[in-house]
Design a protein around this motif. Structure first.
Motif, PDB file in Angstrom:
ATOM      1  N   VAL A  73       0.796  -1.231   0.000  1.00  0.00           N
ATOM      2  CA  VAL A  73       0.000   0.000   0.000  1.00  0.00           C
ATOM      3  C   VAL A  73       0.833   1.288   0.000  1.00  0.00           C
ATOM      4  O   VAL A  73       0.648   2.136  -0.883  1.00  0.00           O
ATOM      5  N   PRO A  74       1.761   1.508   0.946  1.00  0.00           N
ATOM      6  CA  PRO A  74       2.492   2.786   0.943  1.00  0.00           C
ATOM      7  C   PRO A  74       3.386   2.967  -0.285  1.00  0.00           C
ATOM      8  O   PRO A  74       3.509   4.082  -0.808  1.00  0.00           O
ATOM      9  N   ARG A 131       1.064   3.740  -3.208  1.00  0.00           N
ATOM     10  CA  ARG A 131       0.529   5.100  -3.073  1.00  0.00           C
ATOM     11  C   ARG A 131       1.555   6.130  -3.566  1.00  0.00           C
ATOM     12  O   ARG A 131       1.198   7.095  -4.256  1.00  0.00           O
ATOM     13  N   ARG A 184      -6.964  13.633  -9.157  1.00  0.00           N
ATOM     14  CA  ARG A 184      -6.657  12.775  -8.009  1.00  0.00           C
ATOM     15  C   ARG A 184      -7.384  13.270  -6.765  1.00  0.00           C
ATOM     16  O   ARG A 184      -7.910  12.488  -5.981  1.00  0.00           O
ATOM     17  N   ARG A 223      -8.418  -2.019  -3.851  1.00  0.00           N
ATOM     18  CA  ARG A 223      -9.586  -1.604  -3.064  1.00  0.00           C
ATOM     19  C   ARG A 223     -10.841  -2.371  -3.466  1.00  0.00           C
ATOM     20  O   ARG A 223     -11.684  -2.669  -2.637  1.00  0.00           O
ATOM     21  N   GLU A 229      -4.001   0.230  -7.531  1.00  0.00           N
ATOM     22  CA  GLU A 229      -4.590   0.657  -6.259  1.00  0.00           C
ATOM     23  C   GLU A 229      -6.101   0.483  -6.294  1.00  0.00           C
ATOM     24  O   GLU A 229      -6.715   0.056  -5.313  1.00  0.00           O
ATOM     25  N   THR A 268       1.661   6.504  -7.333  1.00  0.00           N
ATOM     26  CA  THR A 268       0.542   7.172  -8.006  1.00  0.00           C
ATOM     27  C   THR A 268       0.847   8.634  -8.317  1.00  0.00           C
ATOM     28  O   THR A 268       0.080   9.292  -9.024  1.00  0.00           O
TER      29      THR A 268
END
Length: 236
Positions: A169-170, A173, A219, A195, A191, A176
């Motif tokens: 996840v990090p 992120r 975004r 989800r 991502e 992105t």
């Protein structure tokens, strides 16, 4: 001198590997049905050159039927082959065997291999074999491949990254906001899939394209929509 029946049968099965695709398929089926240590080297050698997808799939199955103590060391040796198919098929088979003794051989060179088939096989094998304490390190390598290749390659990478769960996840992120629009779009699509796995890759890619095209404002708008959906979910 008459050759023992068992040796005659073994020879006949091995000779089948030199026949047409139907004969090869039958030979490999026999090797997996009745495992024999003498088959291992021949099966692995055939993996490197077999042109038929169904026969290759059966070769992997036959190897999984033999003891890992025999197959894993030989398959690890194949990872150093100059032949891309040998590396790809060995990685695929190692992922099916699932023996973590092979993990140290899944190195950065394989994970970033110039051949897309090899790289995809390496990603799949890596997420199966990686120890818990090395998942973050693997994630850091996989993220460098974002934006690579055509749809099939990108989908394979997305699936591999998602298989790492919260570890990715990090790192994802951060990707992105990458300056490269291909990397950024692939990261956003991945991502989105993380989800909502039911959304489908094509939908995630199209949404990512829209967000990339809109830039930072897109975004932010997507973030506001997501927060609104979460708030409505809590209210319900």
């Amino acid at each position: 001198m008459t050759m023992p029946k068992q040796d005659t049968t073994t020879m006949r099965v091995l000779q089948g590997l030199e026949g047409d695709s139907s004969a090869r398929l039958q030979a490999v089926l026999a090797m997996g049905t009745t495992p024999d240590p003498r088959f291992v080297d021949k099966l692995i050698e055939r993996c490197a050159v077999e042109p038929d997808f169904y026969v290759r799939d059966m070769l992997t199955w036959a190897l999984t039927r033999h003891p890992a103590s025999l197959t894993v060391p030989r398959l690890v040796e194949e990872l150093r082959s100059e032949r891309a198919q040998a590396r790809s098929q060995a990685l695929h088979t190692l992922s099916k065997i699932g023996d973590r003794r092979a993990w140290p051989a899944i190195n950065r060179e394989l994970l970033t291999d110039a051949d897309d088939d090899v790289a995809r096989s390496a990603w799949r094998a890596a997420v199966v074999l990686v120890p818990e304490n090395e998942r973050a390190e693997l994630a850091a390598v996989l993220v460098t491949q974002l934006g690579r290749g055509a749809r099939e390659t990108r989908l394979s990478l997305s699936r591999a990254m998602i298989a790492l769960g919260e570890t990715i996840v990090p790192i994802l992120r951060a990707a992105t906001t990458d300056p490269d629009p291909d990397v950024r779009g692939h990261a956003i699509a991945t991502e989105r899939l993380l989800r909502d796995p039911d959304a489908g890759f094509e939908f995630a890619v199209e949404e990512a394209k829209r967000i990339v095209a809109l830039g930072p404002a897109g975004r932010e708008k997507r973030g506001q929509e997501k927060r609104g959906q979460e708030d409505r979910g809590r209210e319900e």
